[in-house]
Scaffold this motif. Structure first.
Motif, short mmCIF file in Angstrom:
data_model
loop_
_atom_site.label_atom_id
_atom_site.label_comp_id
_atom_site.label_asym_id
_atom_site.label_seq_id
_atom_site.Cartn_x
_atom_site.Cartn_y
_atom_site.Cartn_z
N ALA A 225 0.85 -1.18 0.00
CA ALA A 225 0.00 0.00 0.00
C ALA A 225 0.89 1.23 0.00
N SER A 226 0.85 1.99 -1.09
CA SER A 226 1.62 3.23 -1.14
C SER A 226 0.77 4.36 -0.59
N LEU A 227 1.29 5.06 0.40
CA LEU A 227 0.56 6.16 1.02
C LEU A 227 0.72 7.48 0.28
N LEU A 228 1.66 7.53 -0.66
CA LEU A 228 1.86 8.72 -1.47
C LEU A 228 2.44 8.29 -2.81
N MET A 229 1.58 8.12 -3.79
CA MET A 229 2.04 7.68 -5.10
C MET A 229 1.55 8.64 -6.17
N PHE A 230 2.41 8.93 -7.10
CA PHE A 230 2.12 9.83 -8.21
C PHE A 230 2.05 9.02 -9.51
N ILE A 231 1.36 9.54 -10.49
CA ILE A 231 1.24 8.83 -11.75
C ILE A 231 2.61 8.64 -12.40
N SER A 232 3.54 9.52 -12.10
CA SER A 232 4.91 9.36 -12.61
C SER A 232 5.57 8.11 -12.03
N ASP A 233 5.21 7.74 -10.80
CA ASP A 233 5.74 6.52 -10.19
C ASP A 233 5.19 5.28 -10.91
N VAL A 234 3.89 5.29 -11.19
CA VAL A 234 3.28 4.18 -11.91
C VAL A 234 3.94 4.03 -13.27
N SER A 248 -4.66 6.85 -3.42
CA SER A 248 -5.52 8.01 -3.18
C SER A 248 -4.89 9.23 -3.85
N THR A 249 -5.70 10.01 -4.52
CA THR A 249 -5.20 11.17 -5.24
C THR A 249 -6.31 12.20 -5.44
N PRO A 250 -6.01 13.49 -5.34
CA PRO A 250 -7.03 14.50 -5.60
C PRO A 250 -7.16 14.84 -7.09
N PHE A 251 -6.30 14.23 -7.92
CA PHE A 251 -6.28 14.59 -9.34
C PHE A 251 -5.89 13.39 -10.19
N TYR A 252 -6.63 13.22 -11.27
CA TYR A 252 -6.24 12.27 -12.32
C TYR A 252 -6.50 12.94 -13.66
N TRP A 253 -5.52 12.92 -14.51
CA TRP A 253 -5.60 13.70 -15.75
C TRP A 253 -6.80 13.30 -16.61
N ASP A 254 -7.23 12.05 -16.53
CA ASP A 254 -8.29 11.53 -17.38
C ASP A 254 -9.62 11.40 -16.64
N TRP A 262 -7.01 20.35 -20.00
CA TRP A 262 -5.79 20.99 -19.49
C TRP A 262 -4.58 20.06 -19.61
N SER A 263 -4.78 18.80 -19.30
CA SER A 263 -3.67 17.84 -19.30
C SER A 263 -3.11 17.62 -20.69
N ARG A 264 -3.98 17.62 -21.70
CA ARG A 264 -3.48 17.47 -23.07
C ARG A 264 -2.56 18.63 -23.44
N ARG A 272 4.65 14.31 -20.92
CA ARG A 272 4.25 13.38 -19.87
C ARG A 272 2.95 13.86 -19.25
N ALA A 273 2.17 12.93 -18.71
CA ALA A 273 0.95 13.33 -18.02
C ALA A 273 1.31 14.08 -16.73
N PRO A 274 0.49 15.05 -16.35
CA PRO A 274 0.77 15.81 -15.13
C PRO A 274 0.49 14.99 -13.89
N THR A 275 1.32 15.17 -12.89
CA THR A 275 1.06 14.60 -11.57
C THR A 275 0.11 15.51 -10.80
N MET A 276 -0.37 15.03 -9.67
CA MET A 276 -1.23 15.87 -8.84
C MET A 276 -0.47 17.10 -8.34
N ALA A 277 0.82 16.97 -8.07
CA ALA A 277 1.61 18.11 -7.61
C ALA A 277 1.72 19.18 -8.69
N GLN A 278 1.96 18.76 -9.92
CA GLN A 278 2.10 19.71 -11.04
C GLN A 278 0.78 20.39 -11.35
N ALA A 279 -0.32 19.62 -11.33
CA ALA A 279 -1.64 20.22 -11.52
C ALA A 279 -1.94 21.21 -10.41
N GLY A 280 -1.53 20.87 -9.19
CA GLY A 280 -1.74 21.76 -8.06
C GLY A 280 -1.00 23.07 -8.19
N VAL A 281 0.22 23.02 -8.72
CA VAL A 281 0.99 24.25 -8.93
C VAL A 281 0.24 25.19 -9.87
#
Length: 378
Positions: A225-234, A248-254, A262-264, A272-281
């Motif tokens: 169980a990853s408690l902090l995973m980004f799409i870049s990790d996957v 768990s994530t507050p953002f998914y590009w799709d 926005w993600s396109r 690369r697809a944006p991570t939740m951190a990049q979308a948050g910025v």
């Protein structure tokens, strides 16, 4: 001149989750706003803090004192956010962490000059642990990075495991940017816990999951169980290795038409697809600029107060609220990583299983211990 600083890891284990992608996201927000606020040009500068809080503090001090930076965003990691927190207060500037994880940033280390934008350790641990315990995965061993953000992940997750009827059978801590997880994974394997909770991030998460697979840990029946995973990790580990993981994530590009649109655009610039951190910025910079357009205030603290009073409307969510303690209240998705067969295109990695409302995912205001809102309720 309005100047915004993006500081993060651009060359180390967290570079993929924020890094140059966050710089691009910040510039997109400025460009989409027209590059000016009330006739004043907006400029963005950036720096790599190399995951060293002292380097981060020196850079941000220079930005505040000599380069008229009013806002600093991203702030990977928690240790970095904490290192520059007092600087922001003393200079009356604004910090908006997008990738710093610890819920303490709106708890015991809250600041009237700080907004915690994208996620925190409490919300992600809450959603992930509850989902797994409902499946019967009720005994846990934690493999935790030896840094403040990862320790916060572990502490929040332990609390949720115990409060939902589970048990914690042990934990072990590893240094940042570890290449060999064998000794730590052997301890986790020997614990016989049903779940190995990974309280780390970036390449440490990727390497620990890859090596767990090589050791046959998941094949033998233990879950990760990853408690902090980004799409870049996957992406880094591939669907063959990551398939089935709950995240768990507050953002998914799709997730919907707005996130895709926005993600396109982001993907066309970054590849690369944006991570939740990049979308948050992007969202944080946009909201800051929108607020500046409506006020004559120059005080960072006063601008933050105005930002809190204004609903956040962007592709990540509508009528998202910034709570008094600086916590941005947004819904959290529980997602499962797809199998290679389920994925239909590049970056088609997640199935959304549930949407957890913000007030169920994040810590209640009354439990955070934030000094300037102490005693108030959610």
């Amino acid at each position: 001149m309005i100047r915004i600083g993006v500081i993060n890891d651009q060359s180390g284990p967290y570079a993929d989750l924020g890094g140059k992608g966050s710089v691009i996201a910040a510039q997109m927000a400025i460009d989409d706003f027209g590059g000016k606020v009330r006739g004043k040009p907006v400029e963005m500068i950036s720096a790599d803090h190399q995951n060293k809080p002292d380097i981060a503090a020196n850079i941000v001090r220079q930005w505040f004192d000599n380069q008229n930076v009013g806002l600093v965003v991203d702030l990977t990691t928690t240790a970095v956010a904490l290192a520059v927190r007092e600087l922001a207060e003393s200079r009356d500037k604004i910090l908006i962490p997008s990738a710093g994880a610890s819920s303490d940033l709106t708890g015991k280390y809250c600041s009237p000059n700080l907004i915690h934008w994208t996620f925190d350790s409490y919300a992600l641990a809450n959603v992930t642990t509850k989902a797994l315990i409902k499946q019967g995965s009720d005994s846990w061993f934690f493999l935790t990075g030896d840094n403040s953000g990862s320790i916060a992940q572990e502490q929040d997750a332990m609390k949720f495991v115990k409060s939902n009827g589970g048990t914690v059978v042990g934990s072990v801590r590893h240094p940042l940017n570890t290449s060999d997880f064998s000794s730590f994974l052997l301890q986790a394997q020997a614990s016989k816990a049903k779940v190995i909770g990974l309280a780390n991030a970036g390449s440490d998460t990727v390497n620990s999951i890859k090596q767990a697979g090589e050791f046959g840990i998941t094949h033998a029946g233990q879950k990760l169980a990853s408690l902090l995973m980004f799409i870049s990790d996957v992406h880094a580990m591939g669907l063959q290795t990551a398939q089935g993981l709950l995240i768990s994530t507050p953002f998914y590009w799709d997730a919907n038409d707005e996130t895709r649109a926005w993600s396109r655009r982001f993907m066309a610039k970054f590849g690369r697809a944006p991570t939740m951190a990049q979308a948050g910025v992007y969202g944080a910079v946009q909201h800051y600029l929108k607020t500046l357009a409506t006020t004559d205030e120059t005080s960072g603290r006063a601008i933050v107060k105005k930002m809190k009073a204004t609903p956040v409307n962007d592709f990540m969510g509508h009528n998202v609220q910034i709570r008094e303690d600086g916590r941005v209240m947004r819904d959290i998705y529980l997602v499962q990583v797809k199998t290679p067969q389920e994925s239909k295109e590049p970056w088609d990695y997640y199935k959304i299983l549930a949407t957890v409302p913000a007030n169920e995912a994040f810590r209640p205001l009354s439990e955070g211990g934030c000094s300037f809102v102490s005693g108030k309720t959610n």
